[in-house]
Design an enzyme around this catalytic site. Structure first.
Site, mmCIF file in Angstrom:
data_model
loop_
_atom_site.group_PDB
_atom_site.id
_atom_site.type_symbol
_atom_site.label_atom_id
_atom_site.label_comp_id
_atom_site.label_asym_id
_atom_site.label_seq_id
_atom_site.Cartn_x
_atom_site.Cartn_y
_atom_site.Cartn_z
ATOM 1 N N GLY A 174 1.037 -1.261 0.032
ATOM 2 C CA GLY A 174 -0.312 0.112 0.142
ATOM 3 C C GLY A 174 0.575 0.801 -0.168
ATOM 4 O O GLY A 174 2.132 1.119 0.354
ATOM 5 N N PHE B 8 2.376 3.037 2.035
ATOM 6 C CA PHE B 8 2.762 2.763 3.874
ATOM 7 C C PHE B 8 3.986 1.987 3.112
ATOM 8 O O PHE B 8 5.309 2.678 3.917
ATOM 9 C CB PHE B 8 2.468 2.214 4.695
ATOM 10 N N GLY B 9 4.143 1.077 2.383
ATOM 11 C CA GLY B 9 4.942 -0.061 1.886
ATOM 12 C C GLY B 9 4.640 -0.762 1.753
ATOM 13 O O GLY B 9 3.101 -1.010 1.335
ATOM 14 N N VAL C 133 3.814 -5.621 3.654
ATOM 15 C CA VAL C 133 3.178 -6.548 4.173
ATOM 16 C C VAL C 133 4.396 -7.799 3.629
ATOM 17 O O VAL C 133 4.025 -8.341 2.352
ATOM 18 C CB VAL C 133 2.030 -6.675 4.602
ATOM 19 N N ASP D 70 -11.258 4.190 10.323
ATOM 20 C CA ASP D 70 -10.440 3.643 9.272
ATOM 21 C C ASP D 70 -11.844 1.948 9.897
ATOM 22 O O ASP D 70 -10.098 1.454 9.271
ATOM 23 C CB ASP D 70 -9.897 3.539 9.322
#
Length: 686
Positions: free
Chosen positions: A366, A368-369, A371, A482
């Site tokens: 995503g 953010f980075g 996983v 969220d």
């Protein structure tokens, strides 16, 4: 720095290390109670069963989310029963370490006794060949420890203040259905300015049994603890402690005003607290012994040496700073990271666990980075969130998630395993969820068949309990902001766990609403007052939960799963069928004819109550849980929801921020769009 100064500095460091080691060893000595129910031999069946529990119980206690574990191994007469309970304010790693130390110390202090109990400041442990686990209301003889220092204030006044504080924390602990743990502080007077207290029960007790157990040991206070500056009474199922200094970490669950005032007296000169706990006389059949007491004189010496050492270190650092590469500062406040110090993991461990972050181990990606799936050396499967090095917002998400997740322990919240801040990497390590997020199953025509009615009810109930913990039961009051299908993960048993606290906000216990001029979250799940006016509260999460219920029941996305040109969203469809009495027609096809129609209608009813336009009309999550679990509670008629997605595919807020409501994925399917995929929040003070 010249040679002489460097030598003096090194001597100071050595002395500091020795003093700290001495202090830590003194403080770590347990109080023990060794039973007389018999001995076992090293190679016996009982010894083998005990060894099994020695390996399992520390891990179970640290992973339970409640810092508590029980275990039974073997058949009579070689059955071993064990219980471990850690203080509710410590982290999981410290809990596991304390319990493991207890088993090790038992071999020395109660050598080959079949029955032993060890009490530390951070945990206590008991194992026995007698079944003391048979009832959660059963209590052993109490272990009573007291501070040898007497109070300066009138004894009756001080004792009364302590009684008020311990009763208040006991009531609070019994009401905390998840952990049965509470801390508190009470202002007093100039001689004993503040009293700190703690009450705790084992989490498997009912609230009523917890309060009864605590009441039983509180009644012993006048006989054994009167006039003492501090003390504690411990039974296997409950315990309390009070001191005139802070002995627990974190913010107290409650603060009491000044209920009593002793006669005015001049403030004493600052002196270290000399805590000398004294145990009660041994109960019949058990020998008790205190093997170590913290030496008070060590405290000021260590403090002085540390101060001198700190000055020297700062001097050296300033002189050499320009000649070395500076380590990036992540700016996390000390209170935010105190609880995760012991969760730090080495970068080499995580690289080995993920095959150096191999693409084949990537679970998702995503803003953010990415996983990655990994396996730690002990075989534990993990999910490693690797924040993007190029993202200037990633560190804020890191701070937020650490600040919240490390302090939250609940079976329906994802568990933080560790964190790594080495070599410019920012890595968060979570427990691995083999069934991934709800949306990966729910909105897939084939996979959704895995979710029968029982599993869907389990998921709805679990999410509701997790939200109630965040809103009402935890020491913090947290708005997730969220909550959506992709942020609820499923373990191997389809137990739901709420994840991704990057957008979460912290509220004061008496705070009901907040306003922001920066709306972030995911359209389709946003409450109308938040999307339109920036107002958010716990009722904003309740709205999102209502949307989730309707998604889980219908198998339809809240937005993007229908033709936007029709100007109709999920809420509109559900309301239309609700008012015409045809709600069963829009239930997930895999449920039709296989799920109780009455229960489905009840769940839809609860979902519609949660998505009402006025936040005041929406129920609290504790009320939702009562509705879900009770078959006799009557539900009021829901009001028509008025929030829907406009037909232009955009939604404009009062702040003229327009965002697309849906997007098309690579396979041509439409999916929910998150306004800000980089999970970030502004962490605000309480």
């Amino acid at each position: 720095m010249d040679t002489a100064a460097r030598g003096a500095f090194l001597h100071l460091l050595v002395l500091t290390s020795l003093l700290l080691l001495l202090a830590s060893r003194a403080a770590a000595q347990p109080w023990q109670a060794c039973g007389n129910t018999g001995k076992y031999t090293a190679n016996s069946t009982y010894g083998s069963n005990l060894a099994t529990l020695t390996k399992a119980l520390p891990t179970n206690a640290s992973r339970s989310g409640t810092l508590f574990a029980t275990g039974t191994v073997g058949a009579i007469p070689n059955t071993v029963y064990a219980l471990a309970l850690c203080r509710g304010d410590i982290n999981a790693t410290a809990c596991g370490s304390c319990v493991a130390t207890g088993f090790q110390d038992a071999q020395q202090l109660c050598a080959y006794d079949k029955d032993a109990a060890l009490y530390y400041n951070e945990c206590y442990l008991r194992f026995s060949n007698e079944n003391f686990l048979a009832s959660t209301t059963n209590n052993d003889d109490p272990m009573i420890l007291l501070n040898s220092q007497n109070v300066s204030s009138p004894v009756k006044v001080f004792d009364a203040a302590v009684h008020v504080l311990i009763n208040a924390t006991s009531d609070y602990a019994a009401a905390n259905a998840t952990r049965l743990f509470a801390t508190g502080e009470e202002a007093f007077d100039t001689t004993d300015p503040t009293i700190y207290g703690l009450s705790q029960c084992t989490p498997d007790m009912s609230p009523a049994n917890c309060r009864s157990c605590l009441g039983g040991i509180i009644s012993l206070m006048p006989q054994f603890l009167s006039g003492s500056q501090g003390g504690r009474i411990i039974r296997m199922r409950c315990n309390f402690r009070y001191e005139v200094y802070s002995f627990f970490s974190g913010t107290p669950s409650l603060r009491l005003p000044v209920p009593f005032t002793a006669a005015a007296a001049p403030a004493p000169s600052p002196t270290p607290v000399n805590v000398t706990p004294t145990a009660t006389p041994p109960a019949p059949g058990r020998s008790r012994n205190k093997t170590g007491v913290a030496v008070a004189i060590v405290v000021p010496i260590v403090a002085a040496v540390l101060a001198i050492s700190t000055i020297c270190i700062c001097f050296l650092w300033k002189r050499r700073r320009s000649a070395r590469e500076q380590t990036p500062c992540y700016g996390t406040n000390a209170p935010d990271i105190e609880s995760i110090d012991s969760l730090l993991l080495d970068i080499s461990t995580l690289r080995a666990a993920t095959d150096n972050f191999a693409e084949s181990n990537m679970l998702g990606e995503g803003g953010f980075g990415a996983v990655y799936k990994g396996v730690l050396p002990d075989g534990q499967e993990i999910a490693v969130k690797r924040l993007s090095q190029s993202s200037g917002q990633g560190i804020q998400e890191l701070k937020t998630e650490l600040a919240f997740v490390a302090k939250l322990q609940h079976r329906n919240l994802v568990r933080l395993v560790g964190v790594c801040l080495q070599e410019h990497e920012k890595l968060l390590v979570y427990e691995y969820m083999p069934n991934r997020s709800i949306d990966t199953i729910l909105f897939d025509n084939e996979k959704s068949k895995e979710l029968d009615w029982g599993k869907r009810v389990k998921i709805i109930n679990g999410i509701a309990r997790g939200l109630q913990y965040l809103h009402e039961d935890s020491q913090l009051k947290i708005i997730h902001r969220d909550l959506k299908a992709s942020n609820v993960l499923l373990d191997s048993d389809y137990t739901p766990k709420i994840s991704d606290f990057g957008l979460a906000r912290l509220f004061g216990r008496d705070q009901s609403r907040e306003v922001t001029n920066r709306v972030v979250g995911t359209y389709g799940y946003m409450a109308p007052e938040y999307a339109m006016r920036g107002h958010y509260s716990i009722k904003s999460d309740v709205f999102s939960f209502g949307i989730l219920i309707l998604e889980i029941l219908t198998g339809r996305r809240s937005s993007g799963s229908i033709n936007i040109e029709q100007s109709i969203d999920l809420l509109s469809i559900v309301w239309e069928h609700w008012t015409t009495g045809t709600i069963v027609e829009i239930m997930d096809p895999s449920l039709r004819g296989k799920a109780p129609a009455e229960q489905m209608l009840k769940c839809v009813h609860i979902g519609l109550l949660c998505v009402q336009d006025n936040p005041v009309d929406r129920p609290m999550m504790s009320t939702v849980n009562v509705m879900l679990s009770s078959g006799t509670v009557s539900l009021q008629a829901p009001l028509k929801p008025v929030f829907f997605i406009p037909n232009n595919g955009h939604y404009s807020t009062d702040y003229s921020e327009a965002y697309p409501v849906s997007r098309t994925t690579g396979d041509g399917k439409s999916g929910a769009f998150s306004v800000n995929e980089v999970s970030i929040t502004e962490l605000e003070p309480r």
